[in-house]
Scaffold this motif. Structure first.
Motif, PDB file in Angstrom:
ATOM      1  N   ILE A   1       0.819  -1.209   0.000  1.00  0.00           N
ATOM      2  CA  ILE A   1       0.000   0.000   0.000  1.00  0.00           C
ATOM      3  C   ILE A   1       0.859   1.267   0.000  1.00  0.00           C
ATOM      4  O   ILE A   1       0.632   2.200  -0.780  1.00  0.00           O
ATOM      5  CB  ILE A   1      -0.937   0.028   1.221  1.00  0.00           C
ATOM      6  N   ASP A   2       1.868   1.312   0.853  1.00  0.00           N
ATOM      7  CA  ASP A   2       2.688   2.512   0.992  1.00  0.00           C
ATOM      8  C   ASP A   2       3.372   2.870  -0.322  1.00  0.00           C
ATOM      9  O   ASP A   2       3.330   4.025  -0.768  1.00  0.00           O
ATOM     10  CB  ASP A   2       3.723   2.306   2.100  1.00  0.00           C
ATOM     11  N   ASN A   3       4.004   1.889  -0.965  1.00  0.00           N
ATOM     12  CA  ASN A   3       4.714   2.144  -2.217  1.00  0.00           C
ATOM     13  C   ASN A   3       3.762   2.579  -3.329  1.00  0.00           C
ATOM     14  O   ASN A   3       4.081   3.464  -4.127  1.00  0.00           O
ATOM     15  CB  ASN A   3       5.487   0.902  -2.657  1.00  0.00           C
ATOM     16  N   MET A   4       2.590   1.961  -3.366  1.00  0.00           N
ATOM     17  CA  MET A   4       1.624   2.311  -4.416  1.00  0.00           C
ATOM     18  C   MET A   4       1.094   3.727  -4.215  1.00  0.00           C
ATOM     19  O   MET A   4       0.967   4.496  -5.173  1.00  0.00           O
ATOM     20  CB  MET A   4       0.479   1.310  -4.447  1.00  0.00           C
TER      21      MET A   4
ATOM     22  N   THR B   1      -3.130   4.032 -15.421  1.00  0.00           N
ATOM     23  CA  THR B   1      -3.344   2.661 -15.870  1.00  0.00           C
ATOM     24  C   THR B   1      -2.557   1.713 -14.962  1.00  0.00           C
ATOM     25  O   THR B   1      -1.362   1.932 -14.717  1.00  0.00           O
ATOM     26  CB  THR B   1      -2.895   2.462 -17.330  1.00  0.00           C
ATOM     27  N   ILE B   2      -3.224   0.690 -14.471  1.00  0.00           N
ATOM     28  CA  ILE B   2      -2.582  -0.305 -13.601  1.00  0.00           C
ATOM     29  C   ILE B   2      -2.638  -1.659 -14.300  1.00  0.00           C
ATOM     30  O   ILE B   2      -3.702  -2.105 -14.733  1.00  0.00           O
ATOM     31  CB  ILE B   2      -3.288  -0.374 -12.237  1.00  0.00           C
TER      32      ILE B   2
ATOM     33  N   LEU C   1       2.379   0.827 -13.065  1.00  0.00           N
ATOM     34  CA  LEU C   1       1.501   1.987 -13.028  1.00  0.00           C
ATOM     35  C   LEU C   1       2.021   2.996 -14.041  1.00  0.00           C
ATOM     36  O   LEU C   1       3.218   3.314 -14.048  1.00  0.00           O
ATOM     37  CB  LEU C   1       1.474   2.645 -11.647  1.00  0.00           C
ATOM     38  N   SER C   2       1.148   3.484 -14.887  1.00  0.00           N
ATOM     39  CA  SER C   2       1.541   4.514 -15.845  1.00  0.00           C
ATOM     40  C   SER C   2       0.595   5.689 -15.734  1.00  0.00           C
ATOM     41  O   SER C   2      -0.616   5.524 -15.553  1.00  0.00           O
ATOM     42  CB  SER C   2       1.542   3.965 -17.273  1.00  0.00           C
ATOM     43  N   PHE C   3       1.162   6.885 -15.795  1.00  0.00           N
ATOM     44  CA  PHE C   3       0.397   8.125 -15.721  1.00  0.00           C
ATOM     45  C   PHE C   3       0.566   8.867 -17.039  1.00  0.00           C
ATOM     46  O   PHE C   3       1.686   9.145 -17.466  1.00  0.00           O
ATOM     47  CB  PHE C   3       0.884   9.010 -14.567  1.00  0.00           C
ATOM     48  N   GLU C   4      -0.536   9.211 -17.657  1.00  0.00           N
ATOM     49  CA  GLU C   4      -0.492   9.897 -18.941  1.00  0.00           C
ATOM     50  C   GLU C   4      -1.320  11.173 -18.873  1.00  0.00           C
ATOM     51  O   GLU C   4      -2.456  11.173 -18.380  1.00  0.00           O
ATOM     52  CB  GLU C   4      -1.029   8.991 -20.048  1.00  0.00           C
TER      53      GLU C   4
ATOM     54  N   ALA D   1       6.044   6.091 -15.851  1.00  0.00           N
ATOM     55  CA  ALA D   1       5.761   4.677 -15.585  1.00  0.00           C
ATOM     56  C   ALA D   1       6.518   4.204 -14.350  1.00  0.00           C
ATOM     57  O   ALA D   1       7.664   4.586 -14.119  1.00  0.00           O
ATOM     58  CB  ALA D   1       6.142   3.817 -16.786  1.00  0.00           C
ATOM     59  N   TYR D   2       5.835   3.387 -13.542  1.00  0.00           N
ATOM     60  CA  TYR D   2       6.428   2.742 -12.371  1.00  0.00           C
ATOM     61  C   TYR D   2       6.241   1.232 -12.500  1.00  0.00           C
ATOM     62  O   TYR D   2       5.213   0.759 -12.993  1.00  0.00           O
ATOM     63  CB  TYR D   2       5.717   3.176 -11.082  1.00  0.00           C
ATOM     64  N   ASP D   3       7.245   0.475 -12.038  1.00  0.00           N
ATOM     65  CA  ASP D   3       7.100  -0.968 -11.870  1.00  0.00           C
ATOM     66  C   ASP D   3       7.370  -1.266 -10.402  1.00  0.00           C
ATOM     67  O   ASP D   3       8.474  -1.052  -9.903  1.00  0.00           O
ATOM     68  CB  ASP D   3       8.092  -1.745 -12.744  1.00  0.00           C
ATOM     69  N   LEU D   4       6.345  -1.769  -9.692  1.00  0.00           N
ATOM     70  CA  LEU D   4       6.470  -2.056  -8.263  1.00  0.00           C
ATOM     71  C   LEU D   4       6.450  -3.555  -8.027  1.00  0.00           C
ATOM     72  O   LEU D   4       5.592  -4.265  -8.576  1.00  0.00           O
ATOM     73  CB  LEU D   4       5.318  -1.401  -7.487  1.00  0.00           C
TER      74      LEU D   4
END
Length: 248
Positions: A72-75, A89-90, A101-104, A113-116
């Motif tokens: 939860i914290d990282n997200m 987008t998840i 996670l990508s934010f456009e 973009a993030y990769d968790l």
């Protein structure tokens, strides 16, 4: 593959923000009927169970049912870095190893973009019965506007860390006692139409305001709060005990 799309001001993100102070990991079931999130706080006091139908998201695609554990914290930290108007987008890949996670931006000219990494294992799975089944279990049920519920939590938190709810023939009372003093908030059924309560028997419960205040963070999303209370009895004594159950 699993993929969903949402906006920065979505209910799903509000919920993640509200439970951040209570839980580290949430168990998420990605199924065709929606996204089910379950979590238990680190002290095993609060249980959270929510189902988000597909229509809560801008788009929702679940080719195969799967269960994952998300940090939860990282997200939340990643999502907080997005802009207000970004489309989020998840995605979860086939191997269930990470979540992207990508934010456009609305114009599509800026993308982040993030990769968790997902958390190994699984949070405890539990099932909360339907509301009708719960109504018959509890000794007292209160219904009040969530805005009023938030106001009560604020007043109680100003005084102490614990609060009390009691329902008797005289009415409904919230109270707190602390080093700086005492606060009492009373409702009489005949005088306050917006706050309703039904009682099978008089009941009084004590609750930790830290948890209740966290639940109240999503107050703008819901119209009504519904505390349901039950005083457990010590076997053989017929007396109530501390740790009574209160469901919101």
């Amino acid at each position: 593959m699993f993929e969903l799309q949402l906006k920065n001001d979505s209910l799903f993100l509000d919920v993640l923000e509200s439970i951040l102070d209570l839980v580290d990991v949430a168990s998420v079931d990605c199924i065709s009927t929606g996204l089910r999130l379950q979590a238990v706080d680190t002290e095993h006091v609060a249980m959270i169970s929510l189902l988000f139908p597909p229509e809560f998201f801008s788009s929702y695609n679940c080719e195969k049912n799967r269960s994952i554990c998300i940090p939860i914290d990282n997200m939340v930290k990643a999502i907080r870095s997005s802009n207000k108007d970004d489309i989020i987008t998840i995605k979860v890949g086939k191997e269930n190893l990470d979540i992207s996670l990508s934010f456009e931006s609305p114009g599509g000219n800026i993308a982040t973009a993030y990769d968790l990494l997902l958390v190994e294992g699984k949070s405890p799975c539990f099932e909360i019965p339907g509301w009708r089944a719960l109504d018959s279990k509890y000794q007292a049920i209160v219904k009040m506007p969530f805005a009023e519920f938030v106001r009560v939590c604020k007043y109680l938190s100003n005084i102490g860390s614990d609060g009390d709810i009691s329902v008797t023939k005289k009415g409904l009372k919230f109270s707190a006692l602390g080093k700086s003093g005492r606060v009492n908030i009373k409702y009489k059924k005949a005088e306050e139409a917006t706050v309703e309560f039904v009682m099978q028997k008089p009941v009084s419960v004590t609750f930790d305001l830290k948890y209740v205040s966290s639940f109240a963070k999503v107050s703008t999303t819901f119209g009504q709060a519904k505390p349901e209370m039950e005083e457990e009895e010590i076997e053989g004594s017929g007396e109530g005990k501390e740790g009574s159950e209160c469901l919101y």
